[in-house]
Scaffold this active site. Structure first.
Site, PDB file in Angstrom:
ATOM      1  CG  HIS A  53      -1.791  -1.199   1.327  1.00  0.00           C
ATOM      2  ND1 HIS A  53      -1.325  -2.441   1.719  1.00  0.00           N
ATOM      3  CD2 HIS A  53      -3.111  -1.349   1.083  1.00  0.00           C
ATOM      4  CE1 HIS A  53      -2.328  -3.307   1.706  1.00  0.00           C
ATOM      5  NE2 HIS A  53      -3.422  -2.681   1.324  1.00  0.00           N
TER       6      HIS A  53
ATOM      7  CG  HIS B 286      -5.984   1.533  -0.585  1.00  0.00           C
ATOM      8  ND1 HIS B 286      -6.146   2.029   0.685  1.00  0.00           N
ATOM      9  CD2 HIS B 286      -6.049   0.175  -0.454  1.00  0.00           C
ATOM     10  CE1 HIS B 286      -6.302   1.021   1.538  1.00  0.00           C
ATOM     11  NE2 HIS B 286      -6.246  -0.111   0.867  1.00  0.00           N
TER      12      HIS B 286
ATOM     13  CD  GLU C 222     -20.280  -6.019  25.079  1.00  0.00           C
ATOM     14  OE1 GLU C 222     -20.297  -5.316  24.035  1.00  0.00           O
ATOM     15  OE2 GLU C 222     -21.258  -6.100  25.856  1.00  0.00           O
TER      16      GLU C 222
ATOM     17  CG  HIS D 214     -28.516 -13.370  27.317  1.00  0.00           C
ATOM     18  ND1 HIS D 214     -29.274 -12.825  26.299  1.00  0.00           N
ATOM     19  CD2 HIS D 214     -28.156 -12.331  28.117  1.00  0.00           C
ATOM     20  CE1 HIS D 214     -29.370 -11.515  26.497  1.00  0.00           C
ATOM     21  NE2 HIS D 214     -28.690 -11.193  27.582  1.00  0.00           N
TER      22      HIS D 214
HETATM   23  C1  LIG Z   1     -11.547  -4.432   9.780  1.00  0.00           C
HETATM   24  C2  LIG Z   1     -11.004  -4.284   8.398  1.00  0.00           C
HETATM   25  N1  LIG Z   1     -11.854  -4.274   7.364  1.00  0.00           N
HETATM   26  C3  LIG Z   1     -11.375  -4.177   6.120  1.00  0.00           C
HETATM   27  C4  LIG Z   1     -10.047  -4.097   5.876  1.00  0.00           C
HETATM   28  C5  LIG Z   1      -9.519  -4.020   4.450  1.00  0.00           C
HETATM   29  N2  LIG Z   1      -9.034  -2.648   4.197  1.00  0.00           N
HETATM   30  C6  LIG Z   1      -7.758  -2.330   4.315  1.00  0.00           C
HETATM   31  S1  LIG Z   1      -7.459  -0.703   4.030  1.00  0.00           S
HETATM   32  C7  LIG Z   1      -9.092  -0.415   3.703  1.00  0.00           C
HETATM   33  C8  LIG Z   1      -9.560   0.963   3.329  1.00  0.00           C
HETATM   34  C9  LIG Z   1      -9.168   1.908   4.354  1.00  0.00           C
HETATM   35  O1  LIG Z   1      -9.372   3.195   3.959  1.00  0.00           O
HETATM   36  P1  LIG Z   1      -8.529   4.321   4.645  1.00  0.00           P
HETATM   37  O2  LIG Z   1      -8.398   4.045   6.066  1.00  0.00           O
HETATM   38  O3  LIG Z   1      -9.114   5.601   4.255  1.00  0.00           O
HETATM   39  O4  LIG Z   1      -7.086   4.123   4.025  1.00  0.00           O
HETATM   40  P2  LIG Z   1      -6.475   4.851   2.755  1.00  0.00           P
HETATM   41  O5  LIG Z   1      -7.092   4.217   1.541  1.00  0.00           O
HETATM   42  O6  LIG Z   1      -6.784   6.282   2.868  1.00  0.00           O
HETATM   43  O7  LIG Z   1      -5.035   4.536   2.862  1.00  0.00           O
HETATM   44  C10 LIG Z   1      -9.828  -1.583   3.835  1.00  0.00           C
HETATM   45  C11 LIG Z   1     -11.278  -1.665   3.620  1.00  0.00           C
HETATM   46  C12 LIG Z   1      -9.188  -4.106   6.990  1.00  0.00           C
HETATM   47  N3  LIG Z   1      -7.872  -4.039   6.865  1.00  0.00           N
HETATM   48  N4  LIG Z   1      -9.693  -4.173   8.235  1.00  0.00           N
END
Ligand SMILES: Cc1ncc(C[n+]2csc(CCOP(=O)(O)OP(=O)(O)O)c2C)c(N)n1
Ligand SMILES: [Mg+2]
Length: 662
Positions: free
Chosen positions: A30, A261, A406, A468
């Protein structure tokens, strides 16, 4: 652009170059996030963050959490450039390859300076809340001379969008954790495209409403970032610093788009970015002048570190402080007596109650134990006299009212454990392990000592009904690597399990405890038999034909079943298995003694557990008998439910005799 921005540019561009080149080399990763936040990170790591690259374990260092873990190359670049021993340039070149500590997402146990394992979005920030809380608690305990640092976070849109963010910032705002500062990479981009695709939330207003200070800046302008960070430092509330950035900044054809990204930019775009940035150096080549500026930044904290070391040396509680931070727990003088009293008095009590009794002893002698519950204090029996409430008015307290959060609780406990100096335990119903499961998984992955006190562990909770009543939870938690799932059968086993959980310096434990009363089953406390994971509670008197393996509340039933079988001349061992994982770790000889490898026709193995039978075949084998509950429970008094679902001597014995006679 200010003059300083120009001066800083080569330092920030070094991050950009390393990030795009490492991702290009791996053809995976990334680049967008590190390139977008390079400027703000540069200001933070060279002027604000208090650290000493030569001493990553300095207890009073500022904590930095890259919550947007996909931007791992940002952190790896910062660590390398500022002079941490690792990652080396070769390790950076091997980004995302087997054997390199530069894993796809940052892992706390692979590199010093990686304070938390991040990547599951939202959890880094939520763990940072726990770190900031740990700092205030230890400050209240040991004073400014020893503990006086901040917690910084870089988070993306995703971290702020995840549900756990609501829990985390609610807790931080309520506890007034003013030494926590979150830099939000406010780039309006996520994977699917622009943030307008999926959100219209006023993030700033939400933070403000949660008791946070909010400030915005241009994340590419050094003076702007400084102004915002100074304002954040001056404000007593936790701060959100919204850094308006361009994702992939510097890649001329792709910046500002989700194309940067999560994929390599491609050779052409990397070359174009080099031109745009004025970075003429070949991949993984950092010019001396830039590197030396970075190394200066990384050594900035050395003086503060030395001064701190002097204060520690002169402090009358330095030994205690160092032991606390090292995670060494004091021996408990009363503990053996307590266990002996259980063996002698044989109390009938719910294991949630016996957990409380164990905690009453342990918390007195282990100040590192900091408890809490997600709004089920009276049900989880997690609060004891020596744990007074921790609040914004009194950080010295040792009991946290987490509220109905939680996941936030689990993540905060991970943060506290990662910070060091605290052994956190927190309670909820076992059923709601589902609500904090991602944090439990990260406890296990991060190898931290976090103790989950999960009561109401079966249909034995009764009238609250199937919503529960946990059914699949024991099996599903047992499926998590590096997690101990303990289900004690009586007060003594419960004490033994607490002892074992505390002894696990590098793994978490779940204590599954009953709501309902259980009789005492053991006479002798001399040896911690639960440490074996499973042990023979009662040996067959007649010729052994059956081995009954049970956990928790069903061990009592197994003993009764054994009595009935013995009455028919069928010998039956009763094996109590409070912790399957610990049994798995025993040597082959011990395992063969408890569960001999004989043909199933000779000895029938029977498991009894009021939960799904999934997984029990590994102990009862293909021809064994598994008594369990492979459906949802029902509302009703506990005893009637056990009868209804076949957890009775009358229902179980015929199934066994039927199998033996075949
Ligand atoms: C809980 C979770 N859901 C989905 C992902 C997959 N994922 C990684 S980065 C991302 C997008 C994140 O967007 P942002 O925080 O704005 O990062 P940017 O593209 O700006 O670097 C996703 C959906 C993950 N790593 N963790
Ligand atoms: Mg984004």
């Amino acid at each position: 652009m200010s003059r300083d921005t120009v001066t800083f540019a080569p330092m920030a561009n070094a991050i950009r170059a390393l990030s795009m080149d490492a991702v290009q080399a791996a053809n995976s990763g990334h680049p967008g996030m590190p390139m977008g936040m390079a400027d703000a990170a540069c200001v933070l790591w060279s002027e604000y963050l208090r650290y000493d690259a030569s001493a990553p374990d300095w207890a009073d260092r500022d904590r930095f959490v890259l919550s947007a873990g996909h931007g791992s190359m940002l952190l790896y670049s910062l660590l390398h450039l500022s002079g941490f021993a690792h990652p080396t340039m070769d390790e950076l070149r091997a980004f995302r390859q087997i054997g390199s500590p530069c894993a796809g997402h940052p892992e706390n146990f692979l590199l010093d300076g990686v304070e938390a394992t991040t990547g599951p979005l939202g959890q880094g920030l939520a763990m940072a809340v726990g770190m900031a809380l740990a700092e205030r608690h230890l400050n209240a305990e040991f004073g400014d001379a020893l503990v006086d640092h901040r917690t910084w976070v870089i988070a993306g849109d995703g971290c702020l969008m995840e549900g756990v963010n609501h829990e985390a910032i609610g807790l931080a705002g309520h506890l007034k954790l003013g030494r926590m500062i979150v830099l939000w990479d406010d780039n309006n981009i996520t994977i699917d495209g622009g943030t307008e695709l999926s959100t219209s939330e006023d993030v700033r207003a939400r933070y403000a409403a949660s008791g946070w200070h909010v400030v915005s800046c241009n994340g590419h302008d050094v003076d702007e970032v400084r102004r915002a960070l100074d304002e954040a430092l001056a404000d007593p509330r936790p701060s959100l610093v919204a850094c308006k950035t361009v994702i992939g900044m510097g890649a001329p054809n792709k910046q500002g788009t989700s194309a940067t990204h999560g994929a390599a930019l491609g050779e052409d775009e990397v070359a174009a970015a080099r031109k745009t940035l004025g970075w003429e150096h070949s991949p993984f080549d950092i010019p001396e002048d830039v590197l030396s500026k970075w190394r200066e930044a990384g050594a900035r904290g050395a003086i503060a570190h030395r001064e701190w070391q002097d204060r520690v040396a002169a402090h009358d509680r330095s030994a205690e402080f160092e032991a606390r931070m090292a995670g060494t727990l004091p021996d408990s003088a009363d503990w053996a007596d307590y266990k002996a009293s259980l063996a002698a008095e044989k109390p009938t009590m719910a294991t949630r109650k016996s957990s409380e009794a164990a905690l009453a002893v342990l918390t007195q002698e282990i100040p590192a134990l900091v408890g809490g519950s997600a709004d089920l204090t009276g049900s989880n029996n997690t609060k004891v006299p020596s744990t007074t409430p921790l609040s914004a008015q009194d950080y010295a307290g040792r009991y946290i009212y987490y509220g109905i959060r939680e996941f936030g609780m689990g993540a905060a406990m991970n943060g506290m454990a990662l910070h060091g100096g605290i052994v956190p335990y927190g309670g909820t119903f076992l059923i709601f392990s589902d609500y904090c499961r991602p944090a439990i998984r990260l406890s296990a992955l991060q190898q931290v000592r976090v103790i989950y006190v999960m009561t109401h562990d079966s249909i034995g909770l009764g009238e609250d009904g199937p919503t529960h009543q946990p059914v699949e939870h024991l099996a599903s938690l047992r499926a998590v690597p590096n997690l101990l799932v303990m289900r004690p059968a009586d007060a003594l086993e419960c004490a033994e399990c607490w002892e074992l959980a505390l002894a696990q310096a590098d793994r978490p434990s779940v204590l599954a405890l009953t709501r309902q009363n259980l009789p005492a089953l053991r006479d002798d406390a001399a040896e911690n038999l639960s440490a074996r994971g499973a042990y023979r509670l009662r040996a067959a008197t007649s010729a052994r034909k059956v081995i009954l393996i049970a956990t928790g509340s069903e061990v009592e039933l197994a003993v009764k079943v054994a009595d009935a079988l013995e009455g028919q001349g069928i010998g039956a061992d009763v094996v109590s298995m409070p912790c399957a994982e610990l049994f798995d770790e025993q040597d082959a000889g011990y395992k063969a003694d408890i569960l001999p490898n004989v043909p199933p026709g000779d000895i029938l193995r029977v498991s009894i557990e009021a939960g799904t039978t999934f997984g029990w075949e590994r102990y009862t084998m293909a021809n064994g008998l598994n008594i369990g509950l492979d459906r949802f429970g029902a509302s009703g008094p506990a005893e009637e439910l056990f009868a209804r679902f076949g957890f009775t001597v009358e229902a179980i014995v015929p199934q066994i005799t039927d199998r033996i006679s075949k």
